[in-house]
Design an enzyme around this catalytic site. Structure first.
Site, PDB file in Angstrom:
ATOM      1  N   GLU A 238      -1.390   0.167   9.449  1.00 18.43           N
ATOM      2  CA  GLU A 238      -1.875   1.406   8.474  1.00 18.43           C
ATOM      3  C   GLU A 238      -1.108   2.790   8.852  1.00 18.43           C
ATOM      4  O   GLU A 238      -0.941   3.590   8.070  1.00 18.43           O
ATOM      5  CB  GLU A 238      -3.370   1.340   8.684  1.00 18.43           C
ATOM      6  CG  GLU A 238      -4.061   0.378   8.013  1.00 18.43           C
ATOM      7  CD  GLU A 238      -5.413   0.366   8.237  1.00 18.43           C
ATOM      8  OE1 GLU A 238      -5.821   1.343   8.838  1.00 18.43           O
ATOM      9  OE2 GLU A 238      -6.200  -0.605   7.884  1.00 18.43           O
ATOM     10  N   THR A 239      -0.573   2.731  10.280  1.00 18.60           N
ATOM     11  CA  THR A 239      -0.377   4.085  10.702  1.00 18.60           C
ATOM     12  C   THR A 239       0.900   4.160  11.389  1.00 18.60           C
ATOM     13  O   THR A 239       1.038   3.475  12.248  1.00 18.60           O
ATOM     14  CB  THR A 239      -1.357   4.814  11.521  1.00 18.60           C
ATOM     15  OG1 THR A 239      -2.664   5.019  10.651  1.00 18.60           O
ATOM     16  CG2 THR A 239      -1.005   6.211  11.986  1.00 18.60           C
TER      17      THR A 239
END
Length: 412
Positions: A86-87
């Protein structure tokens, strides 16, 4: 060939009652914080890193342990990596830019990741600028990055002091006069970035670039005075480093009870220009370490302090983070210590030969030339590495078009 393991143990004493939990490759360990009455506010009475190596035949239990990983694999499927997290946390020097020059393909790569809904965070060990100043540098290079997405080691130093409730600007009034409470000052060996972050945190300081012109005249019987109210010495990269600062910081650490020795980072080299490598903040930290015979508390990479802070700030699961950097001993170790996926880029300090050297025990999950390889590897993946039936059908369609046009050209 026998596997090797590297073990590190950390013992810290401060007044904070909460243990900090840290994850190493799925195993949870605790750094216990205990109180002491030596200093009325806090004390860092012990800081010991005991590093030992042993063969896999030895089975003694350690407080923290991690085993050398398998050799890094070249990144061949960018989409798979992008979709798995996600990051993305990016180092800056050697990954986004070199000196003041943007590395090719960076804007397009960041746009691609944002279009896929990925959170981007930029973490740098360079303490010469504050988050706001780094925001201006990103803007100057044509990159749209918010201040909240930037985490410099200058900010980490101030954030750490806040986390242990380092005294702020509190005045105490006695019957005779008003005075500043003891042990509320920080002596800074570093540049403007640290000063600005301390100001934003409400923490008073001495030193910084202002001490860059100060000299010591060594006359017979000369005794150098220092402020007894300094409770922490923060050391970062400093182009105005001199003997006055070394001696002043040394006196504070050695003679002020409970005085903290904090390093923003221990990087051996840095990129001041894109023409060569320059001596990094580790050289300044090393000087104070030598004179005090003390090990510093490092708040920058590879310490997990910033990783823990980021995870709490954004509510991110560390398994959903990919750390992208150009240094093995800071960026990649930072990601591995935090339990993240890791990608090494060869656009900065580390070369392929250094990565594959038998003497190197730090292996990222993947490596590639530069982050813009996300763009080219995306196209390669589409044609050569179908991941599902949809991709299979697309590949067959492309092959059909190829043979169709080949047949037409052959007939003519």
């Amino acid at each position: 060939m026998l596997g090797r393991a590297v073990t590190a143990s950390l013992s810290i004493s401060v007044t904070s009652p909460n243990p900090l939990s840290k994850s190493f490759f799925g195993k949870t360990t605790n750094t216990h914080l205990s109180s002491s009455s030596e200093n009325p506010f806090f004390t860092l009475s012990t800081l010991s890193w005991n590093i030992s190596r042993r063969s896999s035949s030895r089975s003694s239990r350690m407080e923290k342990s991690f085993t050398t990983r398998a050799s890094a694999q070249p990144l061949t499927n960018a989409d798979e990596l992008i979709d798995s997290v996600e990051t993305f946390i990016f180092d800056c020097d050697g990954v986004i830019w070199k000196g003041d020059k943007l590395i090719d393909g960076v804007p397009e790569t960041l746009d691609l990741l944002r279009s896929k809904g990925k959170r981007l965070v930029f973490v740098t060990n360079n303490s010469t600028k504050s988050r706001k100043q780094y925001g201006k540098k990103f803007e100057t290079l044509g990159l749209s990055v918010s201040e909240e997405e930037i985490f410099a080691s200058s900010f980490a130093a101030a954030a750490y002091l806040k986390s242990i409730n380092f005294p702020k600007d509190k005045k105490v009034t006695s019957a005779k006069k008003q005075f500043i409470k003891s042990h509320m000052l920080v002596y800074v060996i570093g540049e403007d970035g640290i000063l600005k972050e301390l100001e934003l945190a409400g923490i008073q300081y001495l030193g910084g670039p202002a001490d860059g012109d100060k000299k010591i005249e060594l006359k017979p019987g000369f005794l150098m005075e220092h402020d007894k109210d300094i409770g922490a010495v923060v050391v970062g990269f400093d182009r105005y480093f001199n003997y006055y600062k070394i001696q002043y910081g040394t006196l504070c650490i050695r003679e002020n009870p409970g005085c903290l020795f904090i390093a923003t980072n221990r990087d051996a080299v840095t990129h001041l220009t894109d023409a060569q490598e320059w001596a990094g903040g580790g050289s300044m930290v090393g000087a104070l370490g030598g004179s005090t015979q003390r090990e510093p508390l490092v708040v920058g990479k590879p310490s997990t302090f910033m990783m823990d802070y980021l995870a709490n700030e954004f509510g991110i699961q560390k398994s959903q983070i990919c750390m992208v950097g150009d240094r093995l001993d800071t960026d990649i170790l930072f990601g591995q210590n935090g339990g993240c996926k890791t990608l090494l880029v060869l656009s900065g300090v580390t070369s392929l030969s250094m990565l594959q050297s038998p003497n190197n025990s730090i292996q990222p999950d993947f490596y590639t030339n530069k982050i813009s390889d996300f763009l080219s590897l995306k196209a390669t993946t589409l044609l050569l590495l179908p991941a599902n039936k949809t991709d299979d059908n697309l590949l067959l369609f492309i092959l059909y078009l190829f043979f169709y046009f080949f047949t037409i050209m052959y007939r003519h």
